[in-house]
Design a protein around this motif. Sequence first.
Motif, PDB file in Angstrom:
ATOM      1  N   SER A 231      54.962  26.117  16.109  1.00 54.09           N
ATOM      2  CA  SER A 231      55.278  25.547  14.802  1.00 54.09           C
ATOM      3  C   SER A 231      56.770  25.758  14.573  1.00 54.09           C
ATOM      4  O   SER A 231      57.211  26.862  14.252  1.00 54.09           O
ATOM      5  N   HIS A 232      57.536  24.693  14.765  1.00 54.41           N
ATOM      6  CA  HIS A 232      59.000  24.780  14.716  1.00 54.41           C
ATOM      7  C   HIS A 232      59.501  23.463  14.127  1.00 54.41           C
ATOM      8  O   HIS A 232      59.078  22.393  14.571  1.00 54.41           O
TER       9      HIS A 232
ATOM     10  N   THR B 219      58.525  19.688  15.485  1.00 57.24           N
ATOM     11  CA  THR B 219      57.827  18.706  14.646  1.00 57.24           C
ATOM     12  C   THR B 219      58.655  17.431  14.525  1.00 57.24           C
ATOM     13  O   THR B 219      58.120  16.315  14.586  1.00 57.24           O
TER      14      THR B 219
ATOM     15  N   ASN C  37      48.350  17.044  13.245  1.00 55.20           N
ATOM     16  CA  ASN C  37      48.229  18.407  13.772  1.00 55.20           C
ATOM     17  C   ASN C  37      49.315  18.667  14.817  1.00 55.20           C
ATOM     18  O   ASN C  37      49.028  18.828  16.009  1.00 55.20           O
TER      19      ASN C  37
ATOM     20  N   SER D 154      51.012  21.160  15.607  1.00 49.72           N
ATOM     21  CA  SER D 154      50.966  22.461  16.291  1.00 49.72           C
ATOM     22  C   SER D 154      49.693  22.604  17.134  1.00 49.72           C
ATOM     23  O   SER D 154      49.210  23.707  17.363  1.00 49.72           O
TER      24      SER D 154
ATOM     25  N   CYS E 238      47.112  22.816  20.285  1.00 52.75           N
ATOM     26  CA  CYS E 238      47.221  23.638  21.500  1.00 52.75           C
ATOM     27  C   CYS E 238      46.647  22.958  22.740  1.00 52.75           C
ATOM     28  O   CYS E 238      46.945  23.375  23.861  1.00 52.75           O
TER      29      CYS E 238
END
Length: 354
Positions: free
Chosen positions: A247-248, A252, A304, A306, A308
């Motif tokens: 999350s940066h 993003t 979404n 972030s 994975c």
Amino acid sequence: MTDNIAPALAPGIIDREAALRYQTASLQRVSRTFALTIPRLPAGLQETVGNGYLLCRIADTIEDDPRLDWEAKARWQKVFLAVLRRETPAEEFASGFAREMAAEMPEGEHDLIANTPSVVSLTHSFNSVQQSALIRCVEIMGEGMAEFQRRASRDGLRDQADMDHYCYVVAGVVGEMLTTLFVEEEPRMLAGGADLPGLAVSFGQGLQMTNILKDLWTDWGRGVLWLPQDRLRAHGLAPGQLHPGMSHPGFTALLTEMIALAAQHLRNALTFTLQIPAEQTGMRDFCLWAIAMAVLTLRRIAENPSFCSADEVKISRDTVRNVVLLSRLLHRFDPLLDLTFRVAVKRLPQGQIC
């Protein structure tokens, strides 16, 4: 792993019906998406497009093998191309590559390699225009993938132009192949004067960029990054900073930019699709389903950033069923298709630019 091998034939004899049956069965094993969309095409196109997909899948199988180095992959791509050019027996490629192919590769792909002679026999039964289109596609794809495999790493691609070229050799060239096959089936596609090959290349890039974003962390896990270094730097990022679930703000922003660019390419994909006469509903569905699933995947990623894993942004089977239903309701109506696309991309970052 090779229980479905097509019956062996004497040299020069083609059991075309057996080859077609194998092609249909193999598509079910190696691609859910194309097994769904190809049957929507007119009968002749089903044969050539299905065969083209399996040829590309063989080239992809060489690229995807986790145990071969890039030099071995480049060598096998050349051997496979020689098979298509009738310079090397298909059996020689099938048996030779099978001996080196990683055991952990999917069973359907082991089966496909074993049945290369059946697949190629069908290729060689097509007319010269169709064969040329398929062989050119495999040549550009195979050589291009070998080059990108040579320098694949977590450092990423050099710049946006490098990413564009990667998308071309793995997907845009498929768009060019499909354009040739589609126009042969439906010459009226030329009536609008649109740059069909250019639109088709853009179509392929939109789909491939969607796949790159969806599979970002899967590729990362095997040591590969397909994002461009110049765009990473522009957002204050270095490849070594990336990790699943990050999350940066810069990351993003990068995803936002890539999603918007993919959406622009998908806008061109719709323009390509609308060049197909409205009564050719199967040909339109083939394209529309791919566009819709890509747009919906981009929306999942945008919601979404972030994520994975690919599973977190993968669209559901219910969503696919809804895409099929909506396409069949709208596929004859250009204004409604255009409106539906505009509404769908409004939920994407910068969707209004499309």
